[in-house]
Design a protein around this motif. Sequence first.
Motif, PDB file in Angstrom:
ATOM      1  N   ASN A 153      27.992  44.944  43.105  1.00  0.00           N
ATOM      2  CA  ASN A 153      26.804  44.782  42.337  1.00  0.00           C
ATOM      3  C   ASN A 153      26.533  46.150  41.543  1.00  0.00           C
ATOM      4  OD1 ASN A 153      24.212  43.486  41.582  1.00  0.00           O
ATOM      5  ND2 ASN A 153      23.309  44.480  43.407  1.00  0.00           N
ATOM      6  N   ILE A 154      27.643  46.379  40.552  1.00  0.00           N
ATOM      7  CA  ILE A 154      27.696  47.350  39.667  1.00  0.00           C
ATOM      8  C   ILE A 154      26.638  47.257  38.614  1.00  0.00           C
ATOM      9  CG2 ILE A 154      29.033  48.599  37.980  1.00  0.00           C
ATOM     10  CD1 ILE A 154      30.316  49.574  40.483  1.00  0.00           C
ATOM     11  N   VAL A 155      25.754  48.174  38.220  1.00  0.00           N
ATOM     12  CA  VAL A 155      24.770  48.004  37.074  1.00  0.00           C
ATOM     13  C   VAL A 155      24.978  49.393  36.201  1.00  0.00           C
ATOM     14  CG1 VAL A 155      22.428  47.663  36.170  1.00  0.00           C
ATOM     15  CG2 VAL A 155      23.389  46.428  38.406  1.00  0.00           C
ATOM     16  N   THR A 165      33.126  49.244  30.129  1.00  0.00           N
ATOM     17  CA  THR A 165      32.351  49.995  30.958  1.00  0.00           C
ATOM     18  C   THR A 165      32.249  49.720  32.512  1.00  0.00           C
ATOM     19  OG1 THR A 165      30.674  49.728  29.127  1.00  0.00           O
ATOM     20  CG2 THR A 165      29.934  50.599  31.059  1.00  0.00           C
ATOM     21  N   LEU A 166      32.617  48.644  32.856  1.00  0.00           N
ATOM     22  CA  LEU A 166      32.956  48.098  34.187  1.00  0.00           C
ATOM     23  C   LEU A 166      33.956  48.857  34.709  1.00  0.00           C
ATOM     24  CD1 LEU A 166      31.981  46.547  36.769  1.00  0.00           C
ATOM     25  CD2 LEU A 166      33.655  44.693  35.949  1.00  0.00           C
ATOM     26  N   ALA A 167      35.141  49.015  33.871  1.00  0.00           N
ATOM     27  CA  ALA A 167      36.349  49.785  34.636  1.00  0.00           C
ATOM     28  C   ALA A 167      35.921  51.242  34.898  1.00  0.00           C
ATOM     29  CB  ALA A 167      37.577  49.445  33.445  1.00  0.00           C
ATOM     30  N   ARG A 168      35.301  51.777  33.700  1.00  0.00           N
ATOM     31  CA  ARG A 168      34.859  53.329  34.111  1.00  0.00           C
ATOM     32  C   ARG A 168      34.046  53.294  35.102  1.00  0.00           C
ATOM     33  NH1 ARG A 168      37.208  52.277  29.444  1.00  0.00           N
ATOM     34  NH2 ARG A 168      38.251  53.685  28.164  1.00  0.00           N
ATOM     35  N   CYS A 169      33.181  52.663  35.345  1.00  0.00           N
ATOM     36  CA  CYS A 169      32.174  52.673  36.419  1.00  0.00           C
ATOM     37  C   CYS A 169      32.901  52.638  37.821  1.00  0.00           C
ATOM     38  CB  CYS A 169      31.024  51.553  36.386  1.00  0.00           C
ATOM     39  SG  CYS A 169      29.762  51.809  35.201  1.00  0.00           S
ATOM     40  N   ASP A 207      25.707  44.358  34.128  1.00  0.00           N
ATOM     41  CA  ASP A 207      24.552  43.834  34.926  1.00  0.00           C
ATOM     42  C   ASP A 207      24.896  43.022  36.197  1.00  0.00           C
ATOM     43  OD1 ASP A 207      21.984  43.078  35.295  1.00  0.00           O
ATOM     44  OD2 ASP A 207      21.841  41.691  33.645  1.00  0.00           O
ATOM     45  N   GLY A 208      25.209  43.747  37.237  1.00  0.00           N
ATOM     46  CA  GLY A 208      25.128  43.321  38.495  1.00  0.00           C
ATOM     47  C   GLY A 208      26.638  42.620  38.667  1.00  0.00           C
ATOM     48  N   VAL A 209      27.643  43.326  38.577  1.00  0.00           N
ATOM     49  CA  VAL A 209      29.111  42.867  38.836  1.00  0.00           C
ATOM     50  C   VAL A 209      29.618  43.203  40.131  1.00  0.00           C
ATOM     51  CG1 VAL A 209      31.462  42.613  37.871  1.00  0.00           C
ATOM     52  CG2 VAL A 209      29.438  42.558  36.356  1.00  0.00           C
ATOM     53  N   SER A 210      30.204  42.230  40.917  1.00  0.00           N
ATOM     54  CA  SER A 210      30.928  42.597  42.254  1.00  0.00           C
ATOM     55  C   SER A 210      32.130  41.853  42.074  1.00  0.00           C
ATOM     56  CB  SER A 210      30.217  41.854  43.334  1.00  0.00           C
ATOM     57  OG  SER A 210      28.744  42.425  43.459  1.00  0.00           O
ATOM     58  N   LEU A 211      33.173  42.628  42.701  1.00  0.00           N
ATOM     59  CA  LEU A 211      34.546  42.030  42.717  1.00  0.00           C
ATOM     60  C   LEU A 211      35.459  42.777  43.422  1.00  0.00           C
ATOM     61  CD1 LEU A 211      36.830  43.758  40.788  1.00  0.00           C
ATOM     62  CD2 LEU A 211      35.507  42.791  38.995  1.00  0.00           C
ATOM     63  N   ALA A 212      36.561  42.216  43.968  1.00  0.00           N
ATOM     64  CA  ALA A 212      37.403  42.956  44.962  1.00  0.00           C
ATOM     65  C   ALA A 212      38.886  42.570  44.370  1.00  0.00           C
ATOM     66  CB  ALA A 212      37.216  42.283  46.211  1.00  0.00           C
ATOM     67  N   ILE A 213      39.598  43.707  44.374  1.00  0.00           N
ATOM     68  CA  ILE A 213      41.113  43.806  44.256  1.00  0.00           C
ATOM     69  C   ILE A 213      41.917  43.828  45.304  1.00  0.00           C
ATOM     70  CG2 ILE A 213      42.842  44.324  42.897  1.00  0.00           C
ATOM     71  CD1 ILE A 213      40.758  45.140  40.562  1.00  0.00           C
ATOM     72  N   GLU A 214      42.475  42.903  46.004  1.00  0.00           N
ATOM     73  CA  GLU A 214      43.637  43.207  47.124  1.00  0.00           C
ATOM     74  C   GLU A 214      44.815  43.960  46.648  1.00  0.00           C
ATOM     75  OE1 GLU A 214      42.400  42.168  49.923  1.00  0.00           O
ATOM     76  OE2 GLU A 214      41.100  40.973  49.324  1.00  0.00           O
ATOM     77  N   SER A 215      45.311  44.657  47.544  1.00  0.00           N
ATOM     78  CA  SER A 215      46.398  45.403  47.328  1.00  0.00           C
ATOM     79  C   SER A 215      47.563  44.829  46.848  1.00  0.00           C
ATOM     80  CB  SER A 215      46.847  46.057  48.682  1.00  0.00           C
ATOM     81  OG  SER A 215      47.741  46.939  48.553  1.00  0.00           O
ATOM     82  N   GLY A 216      48.279  45.192  45.750  1.00  0.00           N
ATOM     83  CA  GLY A 216      49.202  44.278  45.266  1.00  0.00           C
ATOM     84  C   GLY A 216      48.858  43.171  44.417  1.00  0.00           C
ATOM     85  N   GLN A 217      47.568  43.093  43.691  1.00  0.00           N
ATOM     86  CA  GLN A 217      47.136  41.968  43.038  1.00  0.00           C
ATOM     87  C   GLN A 217      46.802  42.681  41.562  1.00  0.00           C
ATOM     88  OE1 GLN A 217      43.608  40.210  44.202  1.00  0.00           O
ATOM     89  NE2 GLN A 217      44.732  38.688  45.221  1.00  0.00           N
TER      90      GLN A 217
END
Lengths: 321, 271, 302
Positions: free
Chosen positions: B9-11, B49-53, B25-35
């Motif tokens: 939930n990154i804002v 901006t999301l990547a920098r957050c 505006d409220g982003v959630s995500l997950a990166i698994e190892s090796g992906q």
Amino acid sequence: MKQLLEVRELEIEFSDRGAVTNRPLRGVNLTIAPGEILGVVGETGCGKSLTGLAILGLLPNGARQLGTIALDGTLATDTPHGAASLRGKVISLVFQNPGTAFNPVFTIGQQMREVLKRHKAMSRAEARGHILRQLGLVQLPNPERVFGSYPHELSGGMLQRAMIAMALLCEPRLLILDEPTTALDVTVAKKILELILELRGSFGFGVMLISHNLGVVRDICDRVAVLYAGRVIETGTTQDVLASPRHPYTRGLLGALPGPESVGRPLVAIPGSVPSRLLGINGCAFANRCAMAIDECLATDPILQPVAQGHEAACIRSAES
Amino acid sequence: MTALLQLDNIVKTFRKQGKAFHAVDGVSLAIESGQTFGLVGESGSGKSTLARCALRLIPPTSGTSQLDGQDLGALSRSQLRRARAGTGMVFQNPVAALNPRMRVQALVAEPLITHTRLRGPALQARVGELLDRVGLAAEHAQRLPHQLSGGQCQRVGIARALATNPKLIVLDEPTSALDVSVQAQILNLLRELREQHELSYLLISHDLEVVRYMSDYVGVMRQGQLVEEGPTADVFAKPRHDYTRELLDASPGSRHNHQLVASAEPVTIQL
Amino acid sequence: MTITQKKPEPALKAFVPFGEGPLGRLGRVLRTDSLAAVGIGLILLMVVLAVFGQWIAPFPEQGMGQTNISQRNLAPGALHWLGTDQLGRDVLSRIVMGARPALTVSLFVVAIAALIGVPLGAIAGYRGGWLDEVLMRITEVFQSFPPLLLAMVTVAVLGPSMTNAGIALAICWWPWYARLVRAEARSLRDRPFVEAARAMGVPTWKIIGQHILRNCSTPILVQATVDVGSVILAAGSLAFIGLGAQPPSPDWGLMVAEGRGMVLTSWWISTFPGLAIFLATLGFNLLGDALRDYFDPRQVKR
């Protein structure tokens, strides 16, 4: 068929105190028929923008030009003020970055009126009417508002439309588009390309579209000229060149593009990079990066030869692939 | 199993002339190892901006970012600095991302000096090894950035990102400033390195084909929100969100089978 | 027609793709920019005078203040090329001997000013926020006084001497360095390579040293060079009004002051030291311009 634009053996040299330091164009040949869209593609430093500038007579100081540029059968060099007198009137240019191509302190309307003043005798009211019609033509939703707007008040896509409207003010026969969509988002770029096609349909001007993006070229160009190291190395209809390329460089460019079919395997990259200084090349300029190069390639300088109807390539081994 | 990178939930809100603007505006995500997770979107969609957050290069307004189970927001400044050894970042403009006054040798040594005790000949050897791995010759070590081509600069950037053996590398438009033939070289290199080092990538790009080529998962961003997310093949084959469809449709070169190439014959001028 | 005829290639000049070496570049600047050559010549002359003055001056002991009453107010002639002053001292010798103190003081002033101003400016510019506000308000307080007035007040408090004049001038000068470096640092801190360093976890002090200061060394150096000339002028001005060097030291400003009552009768006493100040200031200004060109090969003068 009579050509709208005919460029023959165009060479450009830069020199420093009498000694030639670089020759970024080494004999460019290309033609554009009336109403045709020619895509000029190539990588950074291949000379595509310089070709456009030479046609417009906008070469930087110190550049020496050889070869001929003919418009409608008239040599540009034979007109009273050279190519400069054709600029804006017969040939127009649309720049890559619409955000910096306009002067930030004048409104769009003022800048467009300036162009009309130079080339046409029109009253203020006539000029305004003409500009508003042009702005409507490029499908800007509210021409009056755009007319009175400063560049920073418009989005990139709107500015590029205004730029095209300005380029079309004097009903040019030839429009040179230098990377017209590179600075834009894909959805906006798509609409700009559609607009160009539509306007070409209704006005029949010829277009020289300079781009590094083969996708853009594939979408709207009738014919393609591929530039490498200051030469056209392959030319033909878009379909022919992109579907059955005959020059290894063209094949390399197409292979380098990732696409649905390349997922999961390495891309076919062209090794090395574009030579930065084009002097003293004896054989084929691409030979040192070419997988098909043989000894002969280093010795002989290939020129464009027909490989099929309306399809030419500058490679001594073009018949073998 | 915990994800390598987990965003909840990154804002991120910027204030512009008193008005709040939600860049993310409220982003959630997950990166698994090796992906490899590809983030696509147009300019201003908030993907950078999301990547920098995510790396806490800028603090998010709210939301958490966990790297390997560790909440980056809970770390002190110096702890966060040390945690950066576990991540790398490759930038859009390869020349501008290198200090114009530093030689390649010093540029590649910088992360090593920051995070390891390597000095002297051992440091030089490691720099040479990294340069070799990204396809640069030993002679390039003494060059300044402006003496290299864009592709070579990007290789230096990748060598720097790899230096501390991170698990996650953020690739911010790594090839958009490069020519296609060089882009292919760099993408191939990034794929090779991913396999050799079991890296995970967070790839930001506006080029759908690059994302399709590189990513296992794709997220489509628009106006700060993640409008669609899923395995790459699914998203490209069956886009569910209208915006994803629009993007796919607008991608240059995708149209040659559509209606656009209709007007092949020029029409006479009618003014 | 299958193969084009090869045209003979014109003679190629040696062309170094990655720019010429430092000496070659110096040569080009000197060749193409005669003003730079003049500046470098003037500065070299001044340095030679400062180092070897006592062997060059025809009357070194007069240069240091020894009077020679019998030879007062002599016009320029064969023995005293630039004449003598009201105490009979050789003007040329005093100008030559004055080069060293002038150069020493101005180098000292610029060094102190830069030493204070550069780090403060870099920190203010890089960090921004309240720290920036505070530091910049302080520099504004200093800058809101006319510099000579501030120097005069300082000297009045500390007492007139060459050293105190130097301290006073350094106090006036550092805010300019702070502001210059702050502006550079502010534009540099958002550059991608600085962000890259942050992303790598490079400590702040190292980012400031390696990435910020290293990339604004050229404007600092250029400014410092020009300022050495300006400080010579300012120190001369202080001496002129009696707040700098004290008699009998061979200070150019002091010499102008000593001769000003006799400008109409013995013009050479004031004129030649004044000319020395002018040439020194000019020399450092030209050298500053030349350095700017030298370090920025892209900006070629037409």
